[in-house]
Design a protein around this motif. Sequence first.
Motif, mmCIF file in Angstrom:
data_model
loop_
_atom_site.group_PDB
_atom_site.id
_atom_site.type_symbol
_atom_site.label_atom_id
_atom_site.label_comp_id
_atom_site.label_asym_id
_atom_site.label_seq_id
_atom_site.Cartn_x
_atom_site.Cartn_y
_atom_site.Cartn_z
ATOM 1 N N ILE A 238 -0.206 -61.522 103.563
ATOM 2 C CA ILE A 238 -0.161 -60.068 103.593
ATOM 3 C C ILE A 238 1.016 -59.593 102.754
ATOM 4 O O ILE A 238 2.080 -60.209 102.744
ATOM 5 N N ASP A 239 0.832 -58.508 102.055
ATOM 6 C CA ASP A 239 1.885 -57.920 101.229
ATOM 7 C C ASP A 239 3.141 -57.675 102.072
ATOM 8 O O ASP A 239 3.069 -57.016 103.116
ATOM 9 N N PRO A 240 4.291 -58.215 101.668
ATOM 10 C CA PRO A 240 5.519 -58.031 102.451
ATOM 11 C C PRO A 240 5.880 -56.560 102.675
ATOM 12 O O PRO A 240 6.557 -56.214 103.638
ATOM 13 N N GLU A 241 5.445 -55.683 101.765
ATOM 14 C CA GLU A 241 5.749 -54.259 101.890
ATOM 15 C C GLU A 241 4.814 -53.545 102.869
ATOM 16 O O GLU A 241 5.043 -52.372 103.200
ATOM 17 N N ALA A 242 3.775 -54.268 103.335
ATOM 18 C CA ALA A 242 2.788 -53.620 104.203
ATOM 19 C C ALA A 242 3.416 -53.185 105.527
ATOM 20 O O ALA A 242 3.117 -52.100 106.034
ATOM 21 N N ARG A 243 4.267 -54.036 106.089
ATOM 22 C CA ARG A 243 4.883 -53.685 107.365
ATOM 23 C C ARG A 243 5.834 -52.497 107.201
ATOM 24 O O ARG A 243 5.877 -51.606 108.055
ATOM 25 N N LYS A 244 6.591 -52.475 106.123
ATOM 26 C CA LYS A 244 7.491 -51.353 105.889
ATOM 27 C C LYS A 244 6.711 -50.054 105.747
ATOM 28 O O LYS A 244 7.105 -49.014 106.303
ATOM 29 N N THR B 85 -4.036 -53.236 109.592
ATOM 30 C CA THR B 85 -3.587 -54.275 110.526
ATOM 31 C C THR B 85 -2.129 -54.075 110.939
ATOM 32 O O THR B 85 -1.793 -54.059 112.127
ATOM 33 N N GLN B 86 -1.264 -53.930 109.942
ATOM 34 C CA GLN B 86 0.164 -53.787 110.252
ATOM 35 C C GLN B 86 0.455 -52.498 111.013
ATOM 36 O O GLN B 86 1.298 -52.482 111.921
ATOM 37 N N LEU B 87 -0.235 -51.421 110.664
ATOM 38 C CA LEU B 87 -0.025 -50.160 111.362
ATOM 39 C C LEU B 87 -0.391 -50.298 112.840
ATOM 40 O O LEU B 87 0.333 -49.810 113.716
ATOM 41 N N TYR B 88 -1.495 -50.992 113.113
ATOM 42 C CA TYR B 88 -1.914 -51.191 114.501
ATOM 43 C C TYR B 88 -0.887 -52.032 115.265
ATOM 44 O O TYR B 88 -0.519 -51.716 116.402
ATOM 45 N N LEU B 89 -0.416 -53.102 114.613
ATOM 46 C CA LEU B 89 0.579 -53.959 115.261
ATOM 47 C C LEU B 89 1.879 -53.210 115.518
ATOM 48 O O LEU B 89 2.513 -53.357 116.579
ATOM 49 N N VAL B 90 2.313 -52.401 114.563
ATOM 50 C CA VAL B 90 3.550 -51.643 114.714
ATOM 51 C C VAL B 90 3.407 -50.608 115.832
ATOM 52 O O VAL B 90 4.336 -50.392 116.626
ATOM 53 N N MET B 91 2.241 -49.976 115.905
ATOM 54 C CA MET B 91 2.002 -49.007 116.977
ATOM 55 C C MET B 91 2.094 -49.670 118.347
ATOM 56 O O MET B 91 2.713 -49.143 119.275
ATOM 57 N N ARG B 92 1.453 -50.833 118.472
ATOM 58 C CA ARG B 92 1.497 -51.547 119.750
ATOM 59 C C ARG B 92 2.925 -51.957 120.095
ATOM 60 O O ARG B 92 3.343 -51.880 121.255
ATOM 61 N N THR B 93 3.664 -52.403 119.093
ATOM 62 C CA THR B 93 5.052 -52.803 119.332
ATOM 63 C C THR B 93 5.878 -51.624 119.827
ATOM 64 O O THR B 93 6.650 -51.740 120.787
ATOM 65 N N THR C 8 17.135 -40.881 115.351
ATOM 66 C CA THR C 8 15.865 -41.456 115.809
ATOM 67 C C THR C 8 15.246 -42.338 114.735
ATOM 68 O O THR C 8 14.860 -43.483 114.983
ATOM 69 N N VAL C 9 15.144 -41.809 113.533
ATOM 70 C CA VAL C 9 14.497 -42.547 112.440
ATOM 71 C C VAL C 9 15.291 -43.796 112.085
ATOM 72 O O VAL C 9 14.726 -44.894 111.949
ATOM 73 N N ILE C 10 16.599 -43.661 111.943
ATOM 74 C CA ILE C 10 17.435 -44.795 111.551
ATOM 75 C C ILE C 10 17.306 -45.934 112.557
ATOM 76 O O ILE C 10 17.104 -47.108 112.196
ATOM 77 N N GLN C 11 17.416 -45.620 113.834
ATOM 78 C CA GLN C 11 17.440 -46.659 114.856
ATOM 79 C C GLN C 11 16.072 -47.316 115.040
ATOM 80 O O GLN C 11 15.975 -48.545 115.132
ATOM 81 N N ILE C 12 15.022 -46.523 115.106
ATOM 82 C CA ILE C 12 13.692 -47.105 115.328
ATOM 83 C C ILE C 12 13.232 -47.880 114.101
ATOM 84 O O ILE C 12 12.625 -48.956 114.223
ATOM 85 N N LYS C 13 13.520 -47.377 112.921
ATOM 86 C CA LYS C 13 13.139 -48.109 111.710
ATOM 87 C C LYS C 13 13.851 -49.452 111.640
ATOM 88 O O LYS C 13 13.231 -50.486 111.343
ATOM 89 N N HIS C 14 15.138 -49.447 111.926
ATOM 90 C CA HIS C 14 15.891 -50.702 111.922
ATOM 91 C C HIS C 14 15.348 -51.664 112.967
ATOM 92 O O HIS C 14 15.187 -52.873 112.719
ATOM 93 N N ALA C 15 15.024 -51.145 114.143
ATOM 94 C CA ALA C 15 14.540 -52.004 115.225
ATOM 95 C C ALA C 15 13.198 -52.634 114.881
ATOM 96 O O ALA C 15 12.969 -53.823 115.136
ATOM 97 N N LEU C 16 12.294 -51.875 114.284
ATOM 98 C CA LEU C 16 10.951 -52.384 113.992
ATOM 99 C C LEU C 16 10.925 -53.320 112.788
ATOM 100 O O LEU C 16 10.030 -54.162 112.680
ATOM 101 N N LEU C 17 11.904 -53.186 111.896
ATOM 102 C CA LEU C 17 11.902 -54.022 110.693
ATOM 103 C C LEU C 17 12.842 -55.215 110.759
ATOM 104 O O LEU C 17 12.767 -56.101 109.925
ATOM 105 N N SER C 18 13.718 -55.243 111.765
ATOM 106 C CA SER C 18 14.736 -56.295 111.797
ATOM 107 C C SER C 18 14.406 -57.428 112.751
ATOM 108 O O SER C 18 15.188 -58.349 112.895
#
Length: 398
Positions: free
Chosen positions: A340-346, A268-276, A318-328
Amino acid sequence: MNNLREVWSKRFVYYINELQKYLKYIVSGHIAFVLVFVIGAAGYTYSEWLNTAPKDFPAFIVVAFILSLLLAMSTPVTLLKNADSVYFLPLETKLGEYLKLALRWTYFSSIFVSLAAFIVSIPLLTKIAGATKNEIIYFFLIVLVLKYWSIQTEFNYRWASSGRGIWADRFVRFLLLVAALYFLLSASYLFLIIIGILQGIYLSVWAKRKKEVPFPFDHFIEVEQSRMMRFYRFANYFTDVPHIRGMTKRRKWLDAFYKLAPYEQKNTQLYLVMRTFIRTNDYFYLWVRLSFLSVVGAIFIPFPFVAIIFTGALAFATVIQIKHALLSGHEFRMDLLFPIDPEARKSAVNKLLRIIQFVQALFVLLGILIKGEYTLLMILVPVIVFVISELTLRMSKK
């Protein structure tokens, strides 16, 4: 509020504070680290190229072209706000004082980019083109004058035409700037004088037309809002900007990408993150820009070690900026209603980043194959892109 100089002063202080508030996040530790590597790699490549550059290299044309591009981009910084079209009307006769301060700041805040390009061009002009010290000084002074002319011309044009056809104006100014700089560098002073006269006529024409129409508040307010929004969107890559919302786009042609997240509850979270990531312009275009720069660096940087540093630094960014953007993000999402497990999105973000960085590494490899250089060090470049991405994922705190 009868003193427009006081109005400008207050707005200028607020504007500087706003810049400082977000620049401290932009120029943070990891970005400074990337900049050091990128600038170092670019400087090393440039110095090595100067030692092997052909004597017939068209240095004058290249320098004139690049500097003219920077000089032609002279958008006025007015700090105008929405309500000014109403509240400034009684003071319209005194508006010149406010605009004079605005154009002064526009000049001093934008000239540094042109001067940086000028400084970089000095070794090229002296070593390849054989320019003397006096010619470099004259060139420097002319660059200062041409930037002033460009800012004044664009401002007058925008006033006279309410900004319609601004790119046509920029193209005309670009041609005049290229001609002026080229004739100056090639010591064709008669042609330089002719171009200078044409520039003066072009400026005076729009200055005269400006007097025939009232000040277009709506246009300059829109220009100022667009300018600040670009800064906020850029700052949003590094930290949360509360009053900004990223634009989204469907991108139907990337629907096949979602098959990497099969229809299961654990995905679920992977699909949502991909769409985002795919649908949010800020995130998607950030990855596209940095990937494009990596490919360009792999193709055009002639020294494998420098190419490795350059692409590795961009992979880290690339990794630093996109990771921060998707998790913040603090916006409400429907998945927050479910246990849902809080670590699932990470975990989902990390998986997405591994996928897109693998794609970035493939693009870099494709660029190297197109270049046709199959040395061991060059083949290591895409490997380094993926390795640096993985190390950044594992070592980043968030």
